[in-house]
Design a protein around this motif. Sequence first.
Motif, PDB file in Angstrom:
ATOM      1  N   TYR A 173     109.767  29.945  30.797  1.00 40.69           N
ATOM      2  CA  TYR A 173     110.846  28.777  30.716  1.00 40.69           C
ATOM      3  C   TYR A 173     111.215  29.005  29.073  1.00 40.69           C
ATOM      4  O   TYR A 173     112.532  29.072  28.979  1.00 40.69           O
ATOM      5  N   ARG A 174     110.965  29.697  28.134  1.00 43.17           N
ATOM      6  CA  ARG A 174     111.239  29.517  26.617  1.00 43.17           C
ATOM      7  C   ARG A 174     112.014  30.805  26.794  1.00 43.17           C
ATOM      8  O   ARG A 174     112.909  31.370  26.018  1.00 43.17           O
ATOM      9  N   ALA A 180     117.267  33.530  26.618  1.00 44.95           N
ATOM     10  CA  ALA A 180     118.504  34.267  27.355  1.00 44.95           C
ATOM     11  C   ALA A 180     119.906  33.291  27.675  1.00 44.95           C
ATOM     12  O   ALA A 180     120.954  33.652  27.946  1.00 44.95           O
ATOM     13  N   SER A 181     119.233  31.770  28.572  1.00 42.80           N
ATOM     14  CA  SER A 181     120.664  31.486  28.989  1.00 42.80           C
ATOM     15  C   SER A 181     121.780  31.303  27.627  1.00 42.80           C
ATOM     16  O   SER A 181     122.783  31.359  27.439  1.00 42.80           O
ATOM     17  N   ALA A 182     120.558  30.185  26.136  1.00 41.05           N
ATOM     18  CA  ALA A 182     121.991  30.279  25.162  1.00 41.05           C
ATOM     19  C   ALA A 182     122.258  31.805  24.448  1.00 41.05           C
ATOM     20  O   ALA A 182     123.399  31.713  23.961  1.00 41.05           O
ATOM     21  N   GLY A 183     121.030  32.866  24.790  1.00 35.52           N
ATOM     22  CA  GLY A 183     121.992  34.067  24.590  1.00 35.52           C
ATOM     23  C   GLY A 183     123.176  34.521  25.124  1.00 35.52           C
ATOM     24  O   GLY A 183     124.414  35.020  24.726  1.00 35.52           O
ATOM     25  N   ILE A 184     123.301  34.357  26.530  1.00 34.05           N
ATOM     26  CA  ILE A 184     124.840  34.427  26.927  1.00 34.05           C
ATOM     27  C   ILE A 184     125.695  33.738  26.846  1.00 34.05           C
ATOM     28  O   ILE A 184     126.870  33.928  26.566  1.00 34.05           O
ATOM     29  N   ALA A 224     124.217  35.748  19.611  1.00 33.29           N
ATOM     30  CA  ALA A 224     123.873  36.101  21.235  1.00 33.29           C
ATOM     31  C   ALA A 224     122.844  36.691  21.047  1.00 33.29           C
ATOM     32  O   ALA A 224     121.963  37.436  21.244  1.00 33.29           O
ATOM     33  N   ALA A 225     122.853  38.532  19.851  1.00 33.41           N
ATOM     34  CA  ALA A 225     121.946  39.112  19.727  1.00 33.41           C
ATOM     35  C   ALA A 225     120.363  38.902  19.661  1.00 33.41           C
ATOM     36  O   ALA A 225     119.807  39.232  19.722  1.00 33.41           O
ATOM     37  N   GLU A 226     120.839  37.728  18.033  1.00 37.06           N
ATOM     38  CA  GLU A 226     119.214  37.274  18.004  1.00 37.06           C
ATOM     39  C   GLU A 226     118.249  36.472  19.057  1.00 37.06           C
ATOM     40  O   GLU A 226     117.435  36.619  18.849  1.00 37.06           O
ATOM     41  N   LEU A 227     119.475  35.597  20.082  1.00 32.44           N
ATOM     42  CA  LEU A 227     118.678  35.028  20.300  1.00 32.44           C
ATOM     43  C   LEU A 227     118.039  35.959  21.881  1.00 32.44           C
ATOM     44  O   LEU A 227     117.506  35.715  22.193  1.00 32.44           O
TER      45      LEU A 227
END
Length: 260
Positions: A89-90, A95-99, A110-113
């Motif tokens: 879940y994490r 990944a969703s937040a990064g995209i 985005a790169a950090e996420l």
Amino acid sequence: MALELGPPKQRALLATLLLRPCIETGVDQLIDALWGEDYPAYAKNLIQKSISSLRGLLTAEEPKDGGISLEWSGGGYLLNTGTAEVDLYRYERLASAGIAAAREGEILEAAELLEKARVMSTGPLVEGLEGPMLERERLYRQERFLADMEVRAELELELGRHRNAVPFLHYAVHKYPLRERFVWLLMLALYRSDRGNEALMLYADHRGRIVEEMGVEPGPSLRALQARLLLQDPQLMVLSTLKEEHGERRIGKQQPAPHF
């Protein structure tokens, strides 16, 4: 302390429920997920016994308020993980937040996420457990992870961190040699790192492998990049939003970008 979750089928049952958080899952659905059409006569009894055993294990280790619960809700079994931290879940949240950040042009964030998401993935999903649903989910999650990591590498190039991208992409190409997007990105990263000869050698090695093993040439995008490398096209050094051969995948704000 790690819990001893019982035999493989019981652990596979828990994994199936974890993949359906807060969703009712009936006994027939669980049978199909764990065995498919070729299920044993004792399947329902085994599921009921496993549920009882898992409920005892989970509730014994988690507090009642905000902890894990596994209950029958009328239409099926319902697993609620409460405040418990689940790696999958994490990963999905990161990944969703990064995209999403990449689409908004927040490249550094985005790169950090996506990097935080990458370190959450330590191997295949539910490795060692069997069941038709788990096999499908394992394939889906693997493809999702690789797509996320392609974006992760693209972001490094977008940020001008070509040398940072090279080790990651070397690893990706070695582990997934037939995934040409990783080869394409590594060739570009090498070229931008003043290692153009290595980029061309990488292409030659990749081409030799797939011609020998599959009898086909590299894809058009890879061939086009090799041609531009040979010409030392100055546009390859321009930091701009990347394009793919099958339509655009913009990872930054809307701006003109060269065809790669």
